[in-house]
Design an enzyme around this catalytic site. Sequence first.
Site, PDB file in Angstrom:
ATOM      1  N   ASP A  74     108.384  57.659  76.180  1.00  0.00           N
ATOM      2  CA  ASP A  74     109.325  57.751  75.056  1.00  0.00           C
ATOM      3  C   ASP A  74     109.301  56.456  74.253  1.00  0.00           C
ATOM      4  OD1 ASP A  74     110.083  60.207  76.041  1.00  0.00           O
ATOM      5  OD2 ASP A  74     111.811  59.406  77.129  1.00  0.00           O
TER       6      ASP A  74
HETATM    7  N1  URA Z   1     110.523  60.207  81.657  1.00  0.00           N
HETATM    8  C1  URA Z   1     111.296  59.951  80.574  1.00  0.00           C
HETATM    9  O1  URA Z   1     112.420  60.413  80.488  1.00  0.00           O
HETATM   10  N2  URA Z   1     110.785  59.187  79.611  1.00  0.00           N
HETATM   11  C2  URA Z   1     109.552  58.631  79.663  1.00  0.00           C
HETATM   12  O2  URA Z   1     109.157  57.929  78.741  1.00  0.00           O
HETATM   13  C3  URA Z   1     108.765  58.906  80.799  1.00  0.00           C
HETATM   14  C4  URA Z   1     109.280  59.706  81.777  1.00  0.00           C
END
Ligand code: URA
Length: 239
Positions: A106
Site C-alpha cells: 500500500d
Molecule cells: N497488507 C496490507 O494491508 N497492506 C500492504 O501493503 C501489504 C499487506
Amino acid sequence: MARERLDKILASQNIASRRDAGAMIRRGAVAVNGTVVKKADCKADPETDEITVEGNPVRVKKYVYYMMNKPAGVLSAARDTRARTVLDLLPPRLRRRGLFPAGRLDKDTEGLLIITDDGAFAHRMLSPKAHVFKRYEARLAAPVSARDRERFESGLELNGMTCLPAGLKVLEDGANPLVLVKIREGKFHQVKRMFLALNNGVLHLRRVRIGALRLDEALAPGEARELSQEELSAVFSEE
Ligand code: URA
C-alpha cells in the site's frame, strides 16, 4: 535470446541511450566476436555472441532483480500519471524497460519490495500455492489476545473469504504492540483487513521478509540495490 539490433541491446543493458549507442557503434567502439561493427542495425545474439564496448565485455542480463526499501508515500506501480511510483525512485543506472514491482505494498506501507522485469519469477513468488511467506511488522492500535492468534492460525474470515492460515507473534507488548505477521497471500489490504476483522487497527506496516530474504536494513527508505543469486533463491526457501 533472439538476435537483436546492437543499438537496442546496448540500450536495454543501460550502457547508453539508443541514440548514443548508435553513435558509439558508428565510431567503431563496439565489436562482436572480436570484429568491430559500425552499423547500429547489425544484429547479434547477446547470449552467444561476445559483445565488447571499447574492449570491455558487455555482460547481458536477461532479467534483473532489485530489492527496494519502499518508503511511505509512493505507489507500488510501474507508472502513474500523477503520483510518484517506486520506479521513479530508481537511480538511472538501475533503470531499464519492462520493470515492475513484484507484488504491491500500500502507499503508506514501507519495507521490502522486489522490482524485476521477470514476469514468471513474480508469478511464482506471488502465487499462494508457492507457499512463499511474507512477513510484516505491524504497530497496532490495541493489544492482541491468544484468541486473536488462534483465529490467524485457523484462517480468518474476510468478507466471506477464508484466509490461509497465518502467523501472529508479539514482538513488543504494550497498549500499541509491535507484532510480526506471517501470510502467504497478498489480498488487497490483507494485513489491515485481518486486524480490522479482530476489531483492531494497523498504525504502521512494514514488510521485513519474503521467504528467507530479509530486508537489508542498510538500505535507506527509497534506496534499491541488485539482489545476489543467493538472495534470489532465498525468496523460495524458508530458512
Ligand atoms: N497488507 C496490507 O494491508 N497492506 C500492504 O501493503 C501489504 C499487506
